[in-house]
Scaffold this motif. Structure first.
Motif, short mmCIF file in Angstrom:
data_model
loop_
_atom_site.label_atom_id
_atom_site.label_comp_id
_atom_site.label_asym_id
_atom_site.label_seq_id
_atom_site.Cartn_x
_atom_site.Cartn_y
_atom_site.Cartn_z
N ASN A 102 0.82 -1.21 0.00
CA ASN A 102 0.00 0.00 0.00
C ASN A 102 0.86 1.26 0.00
OD1 ASN A 102 -2.36 -1.48 -0.04
ND2 ASN A 102 -2.63 -1.43 2.18
N ARG A 103 2.01 1.22 0.67
CA ARG A 103 2.93 2.37 0.65
C ARG A 103 3.43 2.62 -0.77
NH1 ARG A 103 7.74 1.95 4.46
NH2 ARG A 103 8.16 4.00 3.55
N GLN A 106 0.95 4.43 -2.87
CA GLN A 106 0.84 5.88 -2.68
C GLN A 106 1.62 6.63 -3.74
OE1 GLN A 106 2.24 6.40 1.33
NE2 GLN A 106 0.29 5.83 2.23
N LYS A 109 0.24 4.91 -8.84
CA LYS A 109 -1.23 4.78 -8.92
C LYS A 109 -1.66 4.36 -10.29
CE LYS A 109 -1.58 8.04 -5.30
NZ LYS A 109 -2.24 8.92 -4.51
#
Length: 109
Positions: A102-103, A106, A109
């Motif tokens: 998930n980092r 960021q 995308k």
């Protein structure tokens, strides 16, 4: 006689510093690289975990630091998985991998 020796010393210096200071990809280039990565491990779960760990390490060495840090943490987690008796991820390791993924998301995308 000094000129050839000097040239060899300069060349050796350039080679050493060139290898040590390999430029990393930019964030957009890193994201494109990650999106095109087609690595597929093989073997049993333990072998796959070890291969994934090594692959993550190699990728972390190439990409921008913003995405390299979470990938390095993923490599470290997969090393732990590979060192386990079955090579299976625990619930906590899965959580850690998801958090790092998930980092990366960021930035990519």
């Amino acid at each position: 006689m000094k000129k050839p020796l000097t040239a060899v010393a300069v060349l050796a210096g350039l080679l050493l510093t060139g290898c040590a200071a390999t430029p990393k990809l930019s964030v957009p280039e890193s994201c494109a690289f990650l999106n095109q990565d087609t690595f597929v491990p093989s073997g049993n779960q333990q072998q796959k975990a070890e291969q994934i760990s090594k692959h993550y390490q190699e990728v972390a060495d190439k990409v921008a630091s913003e995405v390299a840090d979470p990938i390095q943490k993923m490599a470290d987690t997969m090393k732990q998985v590979a060192a386990s008796s079955l090579g299976a991820t625990s619930a906590e390791q899965t959580r850690q991998l998801t958090e790092q993924n998930n980092r990366i998301g960021q930035y990519c995308k």
